[in-house]
Design a protein around this motif. Structure first.
Motif, PDB file in Angstrom:
ATOM      1  N   THR A  75       0.808  -1.222   0.000  1.00 52.11           N
ATOM      2  CA  THR A  75       0.000   0.000   0.000  1.00 52.11           C
ATOM      3  C   THR A  75       0.841   1.272   0.000  1.00 52.11           C
ATOM      4  OG1 THR A  75      -0.181  -0.008   2.426  1.00 52.11           O
ATOM      5  CG2 THR A  75      -1.908  -1.143   1.184  1.00 52.11           C
ATOM      6  N   ILE A  76       2.152   1.123   0.037  1.00 57.27           N
ATOM      7  CA  ILE A  76       3.027   2.303  -0.009  1.00 57.27           C
ATOM      8  C   ILE A  76       2.763   3.102  -1.288  1.00 57.27           C
ATOM      9  CG2 ILE A  76       5.436   3.067  -0.254  1.00 57.27           C
ATOM     10  CD1 ILE A  76       6.219   0.761   1.593  1.00 57.27           C
ATOM     11  N   GLY A  77       2.644   4.407  -1.144  1.00 56.15           N
ATOM     12  CA  GLY A  77       2.390   5.285  -2.280  1.00 56.15           C
ATOM     13  C   GLY A  77       0.923   5.550  -2.550  1.00 56.15           C
ATOM     14  N   LYS A  78       0.032   4.890  -1.801  1.00 54.90           N
ATOM     15  CA  LYS A  78      -1.400   5.067  -2.001  1.00 54.90           C
ATOM     16  C   LYS A  78      -1.974   6.012  -0.952  1.00 54.90           C
ATOM     17  CE  LYS A  78      -1.911   0.489  -4.095  1.00 54.90           C
ATOM     18  NZ  LYS A  78      -2.584  -0.835  -4.022  1.00 54.90           N
ATOM     19  N   LYS A  79      -3.119   6.600  -1.265  1.00 55.64           N
ATOM     20  CA  LYS A  79      -3.773   7.504  -0.328  1.00 55.64           C
ATOM     21  C   LYS A  79      -4.249   6.724   0.901  1.00 55.64           C
ATOM     22  CE  LYS A  79      -5.525  10.467  -4.047  1.00 55.64           C
ATOM     23  NZ  LYS A  79      -6.755  10.958  -4.727  1.00 55.64           N
ATOM     24  N   LYS A  80      -3.932   7.254   2.071  1.00 55.37           N
ATOM     25  CA  LYS A  80      -4.310   6.574   3.305  1.00 55.37           C
ATOM     26  C   LYS A  80      -5.812   6.351   3.402  1.00 55.37           C
ATOM     27  CE  LYS A  80      -0.467   8.048   6.252  1.00 55.37           C
ATOM     28  NZ  LYS A  80      -0.084   8.753   7.499  1.00 55.37           N
ATOM     29  N   VAL A  81      -6.577   7.386   3.098  1.00 61.55           N
ATOM     30  CA  VAL A  81      -8.032   7.260   3.264  1.00 61.55           C
ATOM     31  C   VAL A  81      -8.627   6.238   2.312  1.00 61.55           C
ATOM     32  CG1 VAL A  81      -8.417   9.539   4.278  1.00 61.55           C
ATOM     33  CG2 VAL A  81      -8.394   9.283   1.788  1.00 61.55           C
ATOM     34  N   ASP A  82      -8.082   6.128   1.107  1.00 62.58           N
ATOM     35  CA  ASP A  82      -8.620   5.161   0.149  1.00 62.58           C
ATOM     36  C   ASP A  82      -8.318   3.733   0.581  1.00 62.58           C
ATOM     37  OD1 ASP A  82      -9.573   7.246  -1.351  1.00 62.58           O
ATOM     38  OD2 ASP A  82      -8.017   7.141  -2.894  1.00 62.58           O
ATOM     39  N   VAL A  83      -7.087   3.507   1.021  1.00 57.87           N
ATOM     40  CA  VAL A  83      -6.706   2.168   1.481  1.00 57.87           C
ATOM     41  C   VAL A  83      -7.515   1.793   2.719  1.00 57.87           C
ATOM     42  CG1 VAL A  83      -4.827   0.757   2.397  1.00 57.87           C
ATOM     43  CG2 VAL A  83      -4.386   2.349   0.520  1.00 57.87           C
ATOM     44  N   MET A  84      -7.654   2.740   3.628  1.00 61.46           N
ATOM     45  CA  MET A  84      -8.393   2.476   4.859  1.00 61.46           C
ATOM     46  C   MET A  84      -9.854   2.207   4.570  1.00 61.46           C
ATOM     47  SD  MET A  84      -7.430   2.318   8.068  1.00 61.46           S
ATOM     48  CE  MET A  84      -8.501   1.297   9.090  1.00 61.46           C
ATOM     49  N   ALA A  85     -10.436   2.972   3.666  1.00 60.18           N
ATOM     50  CA  ALA A  85     -11.845   2.769   3.328  1.00 60.18           C
ATOM     51  C   ALA A  85     -12.085   1.375   2.767  1.00 60.18           C
ATOM     52  CB  ALA A  85     -12.298   3.835   2.330  1.00 60.18           C
ATOM     53  N   ARG A  86     -11.208   0.929   1.881  1.00 61.78           N
ATOM     54  CA  ARG A  86     -11.359  -0.412   1.311  1.00 61.78           C
ATOM     55  C   ARG A  86     -11.250  -1.477   2.399  1.00 61.78           C
ATOM     56  NH1 ARG A  86      -8.423   1.961  -3.003  1.00 61.78           N
ATOM     57  NH2 ARG A  86      -6.444   1.167  -2.182  1.00 61.78           N
ATOM     58  N   ARG A  87     -10.332  -1.276   3.310  1.00 62.95           N
ATOM     59  CA  ARG A  87     -10.152  -2.239   4.402  1.00 62.95           C
ATOM     60  C   ARG A  87     -11.411  -2.308   5.273  1.00 62.95           C
ATOM     61  NH1 ARG A  87      -5.732  -4.376   7.557  1.00 62.95           N
ATOM     62  NH2 ARG A  87      -6.374  -4.644   9.742  1.00 62.95           N
ATOM     63  N   LEU A  88     -11.972  -1.156   5.584  1.00 65.55           N
ATOM     64  CA  LEU A  88     -13.131  -1.107   6.467  1.00 65.55           C
ATOM     65  C   LEU A  88     -14.364  -1.721   5.817  1.00 65.55           C
ATOM     66  CD1 LEU A  88     -12.654   2.479   7.944  1.00 65.55           C
ATOM     67  CD2 LEU A  88     -12.025   0.287   8.980  1.00 65.55           C
ATOM     68  N   ILE A  89     -14.565  -1.438   4.542  1.00 65.21           N
ATOM     69  CA  ILE A  89     -15.711  -2.016   3.834  1.00 65.21           C
ATOM     70  C   ILE A  89     -15.572  -3.530   3.716  1.00 65.21           C
ATOM     71  CG2 ILE A  89     -16.909  -2.105   1.616  1.00 65.21           C
ATOM     72  CD1 ILE A  89     -17.550   0.336   3.338  1.00 65.21           C
ATOM     73  N   ALA A  90     -14.338  -4.014   3.614  1.00 61.95           N
ATOM     74  CA  ALA A  90     -14.119  -5.462   3.556  1.00 61.95           C
ATOM     75  C   ALA A  90     -14.475  -6.121   4.887  1.00 61.95           C
ATOM     76  CB  ALA A  90     -12.667  -5.751   3.186  1.00 61.95           C
ATOM     77  N   ILE A  91     -14.392  -5.365   5.978  1.00 62.97           N
ATOM     78  CA  ILE A  91     -14.773  -5.880   7.294  1.00 62.97           C
ATOM     79  C   ILE A  91     -16.291  -5.899   7.440  1.00 62.97           C
ATOM     80  CG2 ILE A  91     -14.705  -5.403   9.781  1.00 62.97           C
ATOM     81  CD1 ILE A  91     -11.872  -4.189   9.244  1.00 62.97           C
ATOM     82  N   ASN A  92     -16.920  -4.774   7.101  1.00 63.47           N
ATOM     83  CA  ASN A  92     -18.383  -4.678   7.185  1.00 63.47           C
ATOM     84  C   ASN A  92     -18.926  -3.991   5.937  1.00 63.47           C
ATOM     85  OD1 ASN A  92     -21.054  -4.526   7.853  1.00 63.47           O
ATOM     86  ND2 ASN A  92     -20.798  -2.854   9.324  1.00 63.47           N
ATOM     87  N   PRO A  93     -19.303  -4.776   4.947  1.00 60.54           N
ATOM     88  CA  PRO A  93     -19.805  -4.204   3.688  1.00 60.54           C
ATOM     89  C   PRO A  93     -21.086  -3.401   3.840  1.00 60.54           C
ATOM     90  CG  PRO A  93     -19.209  -6.521   3.420  1.00 60.54           C
ATOM     91  CD  PRO A  93     -19.210  -6.242   4.887  1.00 60.54           C
ATOM     92  N   LEU A  94     -21.785  -3.543   4.969  1.00 65.75           N
ATOM     93  CA  LEU A  94     -23.024  -2.812   5.178  1.00 65.75           C
ATOM     94  C   LEU A  94     -22.798  -1.405   5.722  1.00 65.75           C
ATOM     95  CD1 LEU A  94     -25.224  -5.652   6.717  1.00 65.75           C
ATOM     96  CD2 LEU A  94     -25.167  -4.847   4.352  1.00 65.75           C
ATOM     97  N   SER A  95     -21.594  -1.122   6.152  1.00 66.13           N
ATOM     98  CA  SER A  95     -21.291   0.219   6.641  1.00 66.13           C
ATOM     99  C   SER A  95     -20.975   1.148   5.465  1.00 66.13           C
ATOM    100  CB  SER A  95     -20.115   0.196   7.616  1.00 66.13           C
ATOM    101  OG  SER A  95     -18.945  -0.256   6.961  1.00 66.13           O
ATOM    102  N   ILE A  96     -21.132   2.445   5.700  1.00 63.24           N
ATOM    103  CA  ILE A  96     -20.785   3.454   4.699  1.00 63.24           C
ATOM    104  C   ILE A  96     -19.536   4.170   5.182  1.00 63.24           C
ATOM    105  CG2 ILE A  96     -21.508   5.579   3.534  1.00 63.24           C
ATOM    106  CD1 ILE A  96     -24.409   4.632   3.928  1.00 63.24           C
ATOM    107  N   VAL A  97     -18.487   4.108   4.397  1.00 58.78           N
ATOM    108  CA  VAL A  97     -17.223   4.773   4.723  1.00 58.78           C
ATOM    109  C   VAL A  97     -16.942   5.801   3.641  1.00 58.78           C
ATOM    110  CG1 VAL A  97     -14.763   4.506   5.189  1.00 58.78           C
ATOM    111  CG2 VAL A  97     -16.368   2.707   5.887  1.00 58.78           C
TER     112      VAL A  97
END
Length: 235
Positions: A75-97
């Motif tokens: 994930t080096i070189g990627k936007k923190k918020v984008d990487v984090m958002a993908r990670r969070l949605i993978a945990i709970n796809p029903l949440s809105i990030v």
């Protein structure tokens, strides 16, 4: 939030279906997705928060690998918020990030619509941003918790959550006390450490287990506040 999926079965044992519903309907905005903020974000989503905006302008770099939950060599070189958002949605796809690749400033505060949230979490480093977030949160009557310094420390057991005017030791808290007092701010919930800095360097030294603990403590405080406020019970 569908509990039949099993995601929150064990959470429901602690807070019940009404508690899960409160968290599902809660809207939180988190400023800063670094060593502290990344753990705040993940704990909130794993607790069942239904809507989370994450704000950070940084890109993941190698220096983040020692403490930020979404940082790895891929994930080096990627936007923190984008990487984090993908990670969070993978945990709970029903949440809105909602990721916002921006830096909060007193000049652009209107872009964040703070009045639309149930809780504001400040995990940023810039004092000017921290102070303005406090001011705006009070103007909009939205609760806020602000993280003080977690760098240059080794003892994660020394964190406390208290009012800013009850803090000591922490250099950042000292600056915040002065600035907020001058602006007439009477109270602010903060997390801070009573540990004296091991070193005094900028950028600060860091280690995996200190900012992560701070983030989890903040997330826990926010969840308990939301449950207490929305259930109509006060301590």
């Amino acid at each position: 939030m569908k509990t039949e999926s099993g995601i929150f079965d064990r959470t429901e044992k602690l807070i019940g279906k009404p508690g899960l519903e409160i968290l599902k309907n809660s809207r939180i905005i988190l400023f800063g997705v670094g060593g502290v903020g990344s753990f705040v974000a993940e704990a909130l989503i794993r607790s069942g928060v239904g809507f989370l905006t994450i704000v950070d302008k940084d890109i993941i770099d190698p220096s983040n690998l020692n403490r930020q939950i979404m940082a790895n060599v891929k994930t080096i070189g990627k936007k923190k918020v984008d990487v984090m958002a993908r990670r969070l949605i993978a945990i709970n796809p029903l949440s809105i990030v909602h990721p916002m690749h921006k830096c909060y400033t007193p000049e652009n505060y209107q872009e964040f619509h703070l009045q639309d949230y149930d809780y504001i979490i400040d995990a940023v480093d810039m004092v000017t941003a921290k102070i303005d977030l406090v001011i705006k949160s009070q103007q909009n009557k939205v609760p806020i918790i602000s993280c003080m310094g977690t760098g240059n420390k080794l003892d994660a057991s020394r964190f406390n959550i208290t009012d800013i005017y009850e803090t000591s030791v922490c250099p950042l808290a000292k600056v915040m006390r002065k600035e907020l007092r001058e602006r007439g701010v009477k109270s602010l919930k903060v997390l801070y450490s009573t540990e004296e800095p091991i070193i005094r360097e900028t950028p600060p030294g860091s280690i995996a287990f200190v900012p992560s603990v701070a983030g989890l403590l903040i997330a826990g405080e926010v969840v308990r506040d939301l449950l207490k406020t929305n259930s109509g019970h006060e301590d």
